[in-house]
Write an enzyme that holds these catalytic residues in place. Structure first.
Site, PDB file in Angstrom:
ATOM      1  CG  ASP A   8      -1.957  -1.161   1.162  1.00  0.00           C
ATOM      2  OD1 ASP A   8      -1.858  -2.009   0.256  1.00  0.00           O
ATOM      3  OD2 ASP A   8      -2.812  -1.238   2.061  1.00  0.00           O
ATOM      4  CE  LYS A 108      -4.158  -4.256   1.182  1.00  0.00           C
ATOM      5  NZ  LYS A 108      -4.905  -3.248   1.952  1.00  0.00           N
ATOM      6  CB  CYS A 153      -2.018  -2.839   5.132  1.00  0.00           C
ATOM      7  SG  CYS A 153      -3.769  -2.332   5.098  1.00  0.00           S
TER       8      CYS A 153
END
Ligand code: VGL
Ligand code: ZN
Length: 208
Positions: A8, A108, A153
Site C-alpha cells: 500500500d 484489495k 496492512c
C-alpha cells in the site's frame, strides 16, 4: 527464490493523502533502492482499493467519526476517513515508486462489507486474494515485507504470509515501513517478532 512485497505505498497513505501515515512518503526512496538492488527475483505490490461508500469509512456510518471504533458486518471495525477510493489519485501508487519494475500489483478492499488489511485475505479470513498461491507457485522461499502502514496492512500481510505459506521465511523491513501510531507500531513489531518474523533494515536486506 526471493520476493519483496510492497504494501500500500499509495498517495492516500502519504502526506497530502486522505489517511496520511506520518512520513509515509519516506519509504519510497528506500523501496526503490530495494527494487533496484537486484536481490529480489520477484516484486509484488498491494493497493488498497475501496469502492466509494466502503463500510470501513466513518462517512458510511451516521454519527461516526474517523478513528473511532464502530461495527462492520457485526464485528468491531476502526472507522477510517474515506481513503483509496478506486480510480482516484488517492488510490494510485506513489508517483515516485518504480512501478514499472513491479511484477504483480494486486488490489484489495473491494468488498464494501469487510475490510482487508492483509494483501493475502480479508479481515474475516474468508476471501483470499490468491497472492499466497501465486508466490508459492513461483517457488518463493523468502519473502520480505514493507510499506504502509506498519500497524495495519503491513502487519497483517506479514502474519498471513507466515500462516498461509508454511516454510517460507518472512522478514519485515522496518525502515522501509511507517505506521499510524507509535503504540500501534510497537505492538505490531512485537507481534511479528513473537510469530517468528525477523525484523531487519533495508541495508541488511540489500546485503544479505
Ligand atoms: C490501511 C487502514 C485502512 C493500510 C488500509 O494500508 O495500512 N490502513 N486501510
Ligand atoms: Zn483501507
Amino acid at each position: 527464490m526471493k520476493a519483496l512485497l510492497l504494501v500500500d505505498i499509495q498517495n492516500g497513505f502519504c502526506p497530502g493523502g486522505n489517511l496520511p501515515v506520518p512520513d509515509g512518503d519516506k519509504v519510497v526512496p528506500i523501496a526503490n533502492a530495494l527494487i533496484d538492488s537486484g536481490k529480489y527475483d520477484l516484486i509484488v505490490a498491494s493497493q488498497d482499493w475501496h469502492p466509494a461508500g466502503h463500510g470501513s469509512f466513518a462517512s458510511s456510518h451516521p454519527g461516526k467519526h474517523p478513528f473511532e471504533l464502530g461495527v462492520l458486518s457485526g464485528k468491531p471495525q476502526m472507522m477510517w476517513p474515506d481513503h483509496c477510493v478506486q480510480g482516484t489519485l488517492d488510490a494510485e501508487l506513489h508517483p515516485d515508486l518504480r512501478a514499472a519494475e513491479i511484477d504483480l500489483i494486486l488490489q484489495k478492499g473491494e468488498n464494501r462489507n469487510v475490510d482487508s488489511y492483509s494483501a493475502f485475505r480479508d479481515n474475516e479470513r474468508d476471501a483470499i486474494t490468491g497472492l499466497a498461491d501465486f508466490l508459492e507457485g513461483q517457488g518463493v522461499t523468502d519473502l520480505d515485507v514493507c510499506g504502509l502502514a506498519t500497524d495495519y496492512c503491513v502487519r497483517f500481510s506479514a502474519l498471513d504470509a507466515l500462516e498461509m505459506m508454511p516454510g517460507v521465511k518472512v522478514r519485515f523491513i522496518e525502515d522501509a515501513s511507517r505506521g499510524i501510531t507509535p503504540d500501534g507500531i510497537a505492538e505490531a513489531i512485537h507481534e511479528m517478532r513473537e510469530h517468528g518474523i525477523e525484523v531487519i533494515d533495508s541495508r541488511q536486506a540489500m546485503s544479505g
